[in-house]
Design an enzyme around this catalytic site. Sequence first.
Site, PDB file in Angstrom:
ATOM      1  CG  ASN A  95      -1.663   1.274   1.451  1.00 32.55           C
ATOM      2  OD1 ASN A  95      -1.829   2.061   0.516  1.00 32.55           O
ATOM      3  ND2 ASN A  95      -2.143   1.508   2.664  1.00 32.55           N
ATOM      4  CE  LYS A 129       0.539   3.434   4.882  1.00 35.96           C
ATOM      5  NZ  LYS A 129       0.341   3.536   6.307  1.00 35.96           N
ATOM      6  CD  GLU A 134      -2.612   5.431   6.925  1.00 35.30           C
ATOM      7  OE1 GLU A 134      -2.670   5.493   5.680  1.00 35.30           O
ATOM      8  OE2 GLU A 134      -1.656   4.897   7.518  1.00 35.30           O
ATOM      9  CB  SER A 151       5.452  -1.874  11.823  1.00 35.17           C
ATOM     10  OG  SER A 151       5.008  -0.549  12.088  1.00 35.17           O
TER      11      SER A 151
END
Length: 259
Positions: free
Chosen positions: A9, A11, A101, A217
Amino acid sequence: MRRYVIAGNWKMNKTFTEADDFISDISEFIDDNEEFMDDVEVLIFPPSLYLELATDYTDSTEIFIGAQDVSSHESGAYTGEISAEMLNSMETLFCLVGHSERRKYHYETDEMVNAKVKQLLKNSISPIICIGETEKERAENKTDEVILKQLKGAFEGIDFDEDTDIYLAYEPVWAIGTGKTATPQMAQEVHALIRKWIKERFNEKISNDMPILYGGSVKPENIKILLEQEDIDGALIGGASLITEKFKAMITTAIELKK
Ligand code: PEP
């Protein structure tokens, strides 16, 4: 036997040139490892602006491209939004839904997540539904409650037929972009809970077939032990998926584990 899913991803990262370089490099790597791609599925979620670029590159490569978000509406006066029908017309195969998010900064609710899942399924796009608890919720022993509520909300009114393809991603909010990772045991516990709920809500076959990814993470140093857990079928990776060498290393680990 489920295959591993390694998903990146991006982002809101990378310029067009950086995206171009990354996809070209990774496509070459996947072509070189094509013989292992029955066991490992590679997904990339670039910003929507680059979906065409990424899809063109990966047309003849075993990489699948997805969007990071979709509108909960069908079409019309929703400035800035992208509909599931538009994504489908760009040959987009996957879409993240309910990323923490989006929930945090864009106030996405379980009802919106559910509406997005329905839009995607209607347009033959596989949703990857992200769920996860905050640090406070975990500290208050509310992890299971939060996960079950998010699952229930996301799957409200959803039925499976032979074409329905839904992935889940367990992403503890406190582990996203923080460098803190859930221990493999913590992650496995939640993954098992999710699979059990899917079995009870649908059936054993659907729960056995459904890929449940871990996110938070993940990096080359910790992916192996996470993938070794019984109910962890892959990883949804943010930060470490932006660097080609790290992304390749994590794909290589998944390949090695399947050998
Ligand atoms: C994510 O964006 O879904 C994610 C898990 O990010 P990171 O790997 O950076 O924690």
